[in-house]
Design an enzyme around this catalytic site. Structure first.
Site, PDB file in Angstrom:
ATOM      1  NE  ARG A  22      -3.679  -1.014   2.115  1.00  0.00           N
ATOM      2  CZ  ARG A  22      -4.741  -1.457   2.994  1.00  0.00           C
ATOM      3  NH1 ARG A  22      -5.196  -0.696   3.808  1.00  0.00           N
ATOM      4  NH2 ARG A  22      -5.224  -2.509   2.747  1.00  0.00           N
ATOM      5  CB  SER A 111      -8.549  -1.548   2.646  1.00  0.00           C
ATOM      6  OG  SER A 111      -9.664  -1.737   3.453  1.00  0.00           O
ATOM      7  CG  HIS A 112      -9.016   1.472   5.854  1.00  0.00           C
ATOM      8  ND1 HIS A 112      -8.244   0.350   5.899  1.00  0.00           N
ATOM      9  CD2 HIS A 112      -8.110   2.100   6.591  1.00  0.00           C
ATOM     10  CE1 HIS A 112      -7.087   0.162   6.434  1.00  0.00           C
ATOM     11  NE2 HIS A 112      -7.021   1.231   7.126  1.00  0.00           N
ATOM     12  CE  LYS A 124      -7.133  -6.709  -0.622  1.00  0.00           C
ATOM     13  NZ  LYS A 124      -7.867  -6.939   0.588  1.00  0.00           N
ATOM     14  CG  ASP A 278     -11.057  -3.707   0.582  1.00  0.00           C
ATOM     15  OD1 ASP A 278     -11.594  -3.004   1.517  1.00  0.00           O
ATOM     16  OD2 ASP A 278     -10.237  -4.605   0.550  1.00  0.00           O
ATOM     17  CG  ASP A 280     -11.983  -5.942   3.387  1.00  0.00           C
ATOM     18  OD1 ASP A 280     -12.335  -4.543   3.739  1.00  0.00           O
ATOM     19  OD2 ASP A 280     -10.646  -6.102   3.401  1.00  0.00           O
ATOM     20  NE  ARG A 281     -11.054  -2.416   7.497  1.00  0.00           N
ATOM     21  CZ  ARG A 281     -10.401  -1.540   8.204  1.00  0.00           C
ATOM     22  NH1 ARG A 281     -10.607  -0.402   9.009  1.00  0.00           N
ATOM     23  NH2 ARG A 281      -8.836  -1.746   8.051  1.00  0.00           N
ATOM     24  CB  THR A 343      -3.521  -6.930  13.323  1.00  0.00           C
ATOM     25  OG1 THR A 343      -3.795  -6.744  14.583  1.00  0.00           O
ATOM     26  CG2 THR A 343      -3.954  -6.031  12.619  1.00  0.00           C
ATOM     27  CD  GLU A 363      -9.190  -3.168  15.787  1.00  0.00           C
ATOM     28  OE1 GLU A 363      -9.619  -2.058  16.066  1.00  0.00           O
ATOM     29  OE2 GLU A 363      -8.255  -3.201  15.058  1.00  0.00           O
ATOM     30  CE  LYS A 375     -10.896  -6.324   6.801  1.00  0.00           C
ATOM     31  NZ  LYS A 375      -9.403  -6.287   6.464  1.00  0.00           N
ATOM     32  NE  ARG A 495      -4.583   0.494  13.238  1.00  0.00           N
ATOM     33  CZ  ARG A 495      -4.856   1.478  12.569  1.00  0.00           C
ATOM     34  NH1 ARG A 495      -5.407   2.559  12.939  1.00  0.00           N
ATOM     35  NH2 ARG A 495      -4.834   1.463  11.194  1.00  0.00           N
TER      36      ARG A 495
HETATM   37  C1  VG1 Z   1      -5.767  -2.421   9.516  1.00  0.00           C
HETATM   38  C2  VG1 Z   1      -6.733  -2.990  10.685  1.00  0.00           C
HETATM   39  C3  VG1 Z   1      -6.640  -4.495  10.525  1.00  0.00           C
HETATM   40  C4  VG1 Z   1      -6.910  -4.911   8.993  1.00  0.00           C
HETATM   41  C5  VG1 Z   1      -6.359  -4.108   7.930  1.00  0.00           C
HETATM   42  C6  VG1 Z   1      -6.514  -4.407   6.592  1.00  0.00           C
HETATM   43  O1  VG1 Z   1      -4.503  -2.680   9.651  1.00  0.00           O
HETATM   44  O2  VG1 Z   1      -6.248  -2.685  11.772  1.00  0.00           O
HETATM   45  O3  VG1 Z   1      -7.356  -5.391  11.395  1.00  0.00           O
HETATM   46  O4  VG1 Z   1      -6.687  -6.412   8.877  1.00  0.00           O
HETATM   47  O5  VG1 Z   1      -6.029  -2.834   8.391  1.00  0.00           O
HETATM   48  O6  VG1 Z   1      -7.898  -4.169   6.564  1.00  0.00           O
HETATM   49  P1  VG1 Z   1      -3.166  -1.688  10.574  1.00  0.00           P
HETATM   50  O7  VG1 Z   1      -1.961  -2.493  10.273  1.00  0.00           O
HETATM   51  O8  VG1 Z   1      -3.338  -0.422   9.806  1.00  0.00           O
HETATM   52  O9  VG1 Z   1      -3.810  -1.758  11.862  1.00  0.00           O
HETATM   53  V1  VG1 Z   1      -8.456  -3.547   5.150  1.00  0.00           V
HETATM   54  O10 VG1 Z   1     -10.117  -3.467   5.096  1.00  0.00           O
HETATM   55  O11 VG1 Z   1      -7.535  -2.460   4.648  1.00  0.00           O
HETATM   56  O12 VG1 Z   1      -8.055  -4.620   3.694  1.00  0.00           O
HETATM   57 CO    CO Z   2     -11.010  -3.266   3.350  1.00  0.00          CO
END
Ligand code: VG1
Ligand code: CO
Length: 541
Positions: A22, A111-112, A124, A278, A280-281, A343, A363, A375, A495
């Site tokens: 990423r 993703s987010h 990925k 994407d 998954d959440r 995680t 979480e 997910k 975090r």
């Molecule tokens: C974050 C979340 C983790 C999740 C990851 C990918 O990672 O905490 O729980 O699996 O994003 O999610 P990090 O390393 O920033 O804490 V997603 O929805 O980006 O595929």
């Molecule tokens: Co995601």
């Protein structure tokens, strides 16, 4: 078909994080950057067979896909399955990889993280089981990125990704598929759509699904509006936009503000939900009531008997280490094991493949099951709707009853974003040094029961993952976890995860912030947060 070998200097920053590589979109757009990474994936993991390709629709998605098709062709891939317009949600891609028995897939998503020319992009790799590459494979890809000296690319015209069906060019066949059709069929096999139609058709029942202008728009429209008969307009912000409308597609109250305002307003729908970039959440919201993601996971596990796809077949569950221990209590009641993993979804794959677990989650608002190896946001929403259909309770009613029965695990995550990377690393190494000495002592008059840096040994394949976060368990049901994010693209994000076990009924009217206030003070003291300049988090989620 002509295949060219293009010499290239390796890039030194291509280590995959929590979920693939990423980076800022601009980084990915540098000449050769995407090409070098994709070639490294093929070098580390030769693909024999078909490949699934798709992404969350963010800026650069389609251009990157066309390049990847040509590099795949240059590396001997002869058949690719691609979502129409380059779109595939992460869970739908996982499903296609599995159902079509392909050799794997590449999912383009950050993703987010926000999208756009000034946002982020990501790639990925998922293996033939549909799961994100395991840590050992990710490390092999990283090693390969350091030694990439050339990439192989086929000279092919661009494929028309807007046209369903098969297209041939050179030695390559691309099949463009409807991104939502197979996935929606899978959902119909897991959930009782007749019952769901009954719920959605009840007089007075209204729901809202916020796609945040990201990938779930087409999925939610197909499933909730077309197949389940929800009113037009149930899906809000359903159009996939390359910059997600300028928003941050992370379904939590800090970013899904439109949904939370709707649910807090006058005459809100009975049920609100949102998903991320994407798909998954998930976020579940009732009128004036937000479900904490760790609670959502525990509620799904506790109610699995109500869903046809899971009745009588939950063999075990798993959660990532920082996720609240609400799931553990449910597992105990169900008499099944509960695994604690680092995680990131890549750690659930082996447990799911081995049949050791049926449901799992994190979480950060991710939950899923053995139906795919990712997910799944829309799946979690259908699961919640199934619970509402069977239990005749509101969202808040389901959660309050859960707390009364299993106890409540009040939970808050503090995100300190944009921290200088060296300072963040210094904080974590100081914590790692201090942790072992804390056990048996007290901090602010609370005894520390245990403190360590989490290390995980995969019970299926024996792979060991060390340094996965510092966890401190406090007397009286308190817990603090510290770790650095592995999905950010600039600086570091610390975090700090706070958890406090409470009496479910007595605490029901109190906020998670109030209930974790004592743990938060202890967390600040243990890590000496003020000394590192970390007074107030960027977000509390
Ligand atoms: C974050 C979340 C983790 C999740 C990851 C990918 O990672 O905490 O729980 O699996 O994003 O999610 P990090 O390393 O920033 O804490 V997603 O929805 O980006 O595929
Ligand atoms: Co995601």
């Amino acid at each position: 078909m002509t295949v060219r070998t293009v010499p290239i200097q390796p890039f030194d920053d291509q280590r995959p994080g929590t979920s693939g590589l990423r980076k800022a979109t601009r980084t990915f757009q540098q000449p050769g950057y995407l090409e070098a990474y994709v070639q490294a994936v093929f070098n580390a993991q030769p693909i024999e067979g078909e490949l699934v390709l798709g992404g969350d629709g963010r800026y650069f998605n389609v251009e990157a896909l066309q390049t990847i098709i040509r590099i795949a062709a240059g590396n001997g891939v002869q058949r690719l399955i691609v979502g129409r317009d380059g779109l595939l949600s992460t869970p739908a891609a996982s499903h296609l990889i599995r159902s079509r028995r392909t050799a794997g897939g590449l999912i383009l998503s950050a993703s987010h993280n926000p999208g756009g020319p000034n946002g982020d992009f990501g790639v990925k790799f998922n293996g033939p089981n549909g799961a994100p590459a395991a840590e050992s494979v990710s490390e092999a890809i990283y090693a390969a990125t350091k030694g990439v000296t050339a990439y192989r690319i086929a000279d092919l015209p661009p494929f028309d990704l807007s046209r369903l069906g098969r297209q041939q060019a050179g030695d390559v066949e691309v099949e463009v598929v409807d991104p939502a059709a197979d996935y929606a069929d899978l959902m119909e096999r897991l959930f009782d759509f007749d019952r769901l139609r009954g719920l959605i058709g009840r007089p007075g029942f209204r729901m809202a699904f916020d796609s945040m202008h990201a990938i779930t728009g087409p999925y939610a429209t197909e499933i909730f509006e077309r197949r389940l008969g929800a009113a037009a307009g149930t899906v809000i912000r359903g159009e996939v936009l390359p910059d997600f409308g300028g928003g941050h597609p992370d379904p939590n109250p800090a970013h899904a503000t439109a949904l939370v305002e709707l649910m807090d307003g006058a005459s809100p729908p009975a049920f609100g939900a949102a998903s991320d970039g994407d798909g998954d959440r998930h976020l579940i919201v009732g009128p004036k009531f937000v479900v904490s993601p760790s609670d959502s996971l525990a509620v799904l596990a506790a109610n699995a008997e109500l869903v046809p796809g899971y009745r009588g077949r939950v063999t075990g569950v798993a959660r990532s280490m920082p996720t609240s221990r609400a799931l553990d209590v449910v597992a105990h009641a169900l008499g099944v094991p509960c695994y604690e993993t680092p995680t990131g979804w890549k750690y659930f794959g082996s447990l799911l493949d081995a049949g050791k677990i049926t449901l799992c989650g994190e979480e950060s608002a991710g939950a899923g099951s053995d139906h795919v190896r990712e997910k799944d946001g829309v799946w979690a929403v259908l699961f919640w709707l199934s619970i509402l259909a069977e239990r005749e309770l509101s969202v808040e009613g389901v959660v309050r009853e859960h707390w009364a029965r299993f106890g409540r695990h009040a939970y808050v995550r503090l995100d300190f974003e944009g921290v200088d990377s060296d300072r963040a690393a210094g904080l974590m190494s100081a914590l790692r040094e201090r942790a072992p000495g804390l056990a048996g002592g007290s901090v602010r008059d609370r005894r520390v029961l245990s403190a360590d840096d989490f290390s995980y040994t995969d019970p299926v394949n024996g792979e060991v993952s060390q340094r996965q976060g510092v966890r401190v368990e406090l007397e009286g049901g308190g817990r603090v976890v510290y770790r650095l994010s592995g999905t950010g693209t600039s600086g570091a994000t610390l975090r700090v995860y706070l958890e406090q076990v409470c009496d479910g009924a007595a605490s029901a009217d109190r906020s998670p912030g109030e209930l974790t206030a004592d743990v938060e003070r202890i967390a600040a003291e243990i890590a000496d947060l003020p000394r590192f300049g970390l007074q107030e988090p960027t977000h509390r989620v």
